[in-house]
Design a protein around this motif. Structure first.
Motif, PDB file in Angstrom:
ATOM      1  N   ARG A 116      61.365 -97.366  30.673  1.00 11.03           N
ATOM      2  CA  ARG A 116      62.107 -96.233  31.232  1.00 11.03           C
ATOM      3  C   ARG A 116      61.090 -95.225  31.777  1.00 11.03           C
ATOM      4  N   THR A 171      60.869 -97.859  24.863  1.00 12.19           N
ATOM      5  CA  THR A 171      62.079 -98.645  25.125  1.00 12.19           C
ATOM      6  C   THR A 171      61.685 -99.957  25.788  1.00 12.19           C
ATOM      7  N   PHE A 211      59.699 -86.107  30.761  1.00 12.13           N
ATOM      8  CA  PHE A 211      59.002 -85.236  29.807  1.00 12.13           C
ATOM      9  C   PHE A 211      58.031 -86.033  28.921  1.00 12.13           C
ATOM     10  N   CYS A 212      58.020 -87.353  29.135  1.00 12.89           N
ATOM     11  CA  CYS A 212      57.324 -88.214  28.172  1.00 12.89           C
ATOM     12  C   CYS A 212      55.960 -88.689  28.674  1.00 12.89           C
ATOM     13  N   CYS A 265      61.313 -91.349  31.498  1.00  9.55           N
ATOM     14  CA  CYS A 265      61.751 -89.981  31.219  1.00  9.55           C
ATOM     15  C   CYS A 265      60.659 -89.001  31.665  1.00  9.55           C
ATOM     16  N   LYS A 269      54.517 -95.966  31.840  1.00 13.08           N
ATOM     17  CA  LYS A 269      55.734 -96.618  32.353  1.00 13.08           C
ATOM     18  C   LYS A 269      55.319 -97.896  33.068  1.00 13.08           C
ATOM     19  N   CYS A 271      56.500 -98.254  28.478  1.00 10.91           N
ATOM     20  CA  CYS A 271      57.958 -98.138  28.374  1.00 10.91           C
ATOM     21  C   CYS A 271      58.628 -98.615  29.653  1.00 10.91           C
ATOM     22  N   ARG A 298      66.046 -87.332  31.576  1.00 14.07           N
ATOM     23  CA  ARG A 298      66.132 -88.317  30.493  1.00 14.07           C
ATOM     24  C   ARG A 298      66.769 -89.592  31.038  1.00 14.07           C
TER      25      ARG A 298
HETATM   26  S1  SF4 Z   1      61.204 -90.849  25.956  1.00 16.78           S
HETATM   27 FE1  SF4 Z   1      61.336 -92.919  25.172  1.00 16.78          FE
HETATM   28  S2  SF4 Z   1      62.568 -93.991  26.702  1.00 16.78           S
HETATM   29 FE2  SF4 Z   1      61.854 -92.151  27.672  1.00 16.78          FE
HETATM   30  S3  SF4 Z   1      59.950 -92.748  28.712  1.00 16.78           S
HETATM   31 FE3  SF4 Z   1      59.397 -91.944  26.679  1.00 16.78          FE
HETATM   32  S4  SF4 Z   1      59.247 -93.724  25.350  1.00 16.78           S
HETATM   33 FE4  SF4 Z   1      60.412 -94.307  27.198  1.00 16.78          FE
END
Ligand code: SF4
Length: 286
Positions: A58, A99, A62-63, A60, A67, A56, A167
């Motif tokens: 981004r 994303t 919590f994810c 975030c 990245k 991704c 976020r």
């Molecule tokens: S929640 Fe979505 S935008 Fe944010 S890091 Fe995870 S995959 Fe990427």
């Protein structure tokens, strides 16, 4: 790791499906985010595919998604997903992605191509898309909606105060993506979801529900945040099941057509069942 009794689950018999996805180089959110509901979902004729890689752009907090700099798009992926849907005889499919800010349309054309291929190989299969915010681009939302999907979903994920820090997105833009979807096709079912347990207050939860309802969101899913890896944020609070019920009742009073709220709820949990109920005007708490 301490887990209260109401979030403890036994994952049974998921290896067969896990191997199926692995052998076909297919990513699923189910595996990437280690969803606690896999045992149940893998019995159903549904699955959630993650397209456009698992890196991704981004970050975030919590994810569990990786990245960094994503790989170039794999143009064979739409057809590979469509064939897997056919082989697994899936009646309902959720397509999501990390994303991809590195792509000018955020990946909207790749989403649409995947939906078209699924429909070509599986004319009776219904598709729900769980999309990123496409940086608010109307043309990207239009492209995805015009590819004949059944449900347009974008997760608000958490309350407004955590945007920018936890976020990595823009709250008002995320709400606006949902508004755009309904504006482009008023018949489309619009869905969003968020987690509890990151330190939000009940007042902030109700404000988020009001914002979602203000843009005619039909379905909302609410679940407990669980720390997917040591790198991710720790859980601030384990919310009791009765609080999830209270929030669900309030959301129904606000006019949502369907609410699924509970510790183990995830965006795609019981997606097919809830879609069918809303299409059949059997509105309610699930
Ligand atoms: S929640 Fe979505 S935008 Fe944010 S890091 Fe995870 S995959 Fe990427």
């Amino acid at each position: 790791m301490f887990l209260p009794s109401w979030v403890k689950t036994q994952l049974k018999e998921i290896n067969k499906t896990q191997n199926y996805f692995k052998n076909r180089k297919l990513n699923t959110v189910c595996e990437t985010l280690r969803c606690p509901n896999r045992s149940g979902c893998y019995q159903e004729p549904t699955a959630t595919f993650m397209i456009m890689g698992n890196i991704c752009t981004r970050d975030c907090k919590f994810c569990n998604a990786e990245k960094g700099k994503p790989e170039p798009l794999d143009t064979s992926e739409p057809e590979r997903v469509a064939k897997a849907v056919q082989e697994m005889s899936l009646k309902y499919v959720v397509i999501t992605s990390p994303t991809r800010d590195d792509l000018s349309d955020g990946g909207a054309e790749h989403f649409s191509e995947t939906v078209r291929e699924i429909t070509k190989y599986n004319p009776h299969t219904l598709v729900e898309v769980l999309v990123p915010d496409f940086k608010g681009k109307r043309s990207s939302v239009e492209a995805v909606i015009n590819s004949e999907i059944s449900v347009f979903a974008h997760n608000i994920e958490t309350v407004k105060k955590f945007y920018g820090t936890i976020r990595k997105a823009d709250y008002d833009r995320s709400i606006d993506i949902l508004r755009l979807a309904k504006e482009i096709n008023p018949e489309i079912i619009v869905k969003s979801g968020f987690m509890l347990g990151l330190g939000e207050s009940l007042k902030e939860v109700y404000e988020t529900l009001k914002d979602l309802k203000s843009v005619k969101c039909d379905i909302v899913t609410i679940g407990q945040y669980l720390q997917p890896s040591k790198k991710a944020l720790p859980v601030v609070e384990y919310i009791k099941p009765e609080v999830f019920d209270e929030i669900a009742a309030a959301a129904m009073d606000m006019g949502f057509k369907a609410v699924l709220s509970g510790p183990l709820v995830r965006s795609s949990t019981r997606a097919y069942e809830i879609y069918s109920a809303v299409r059949g005007k059997r509105y309610g708490k699930f």
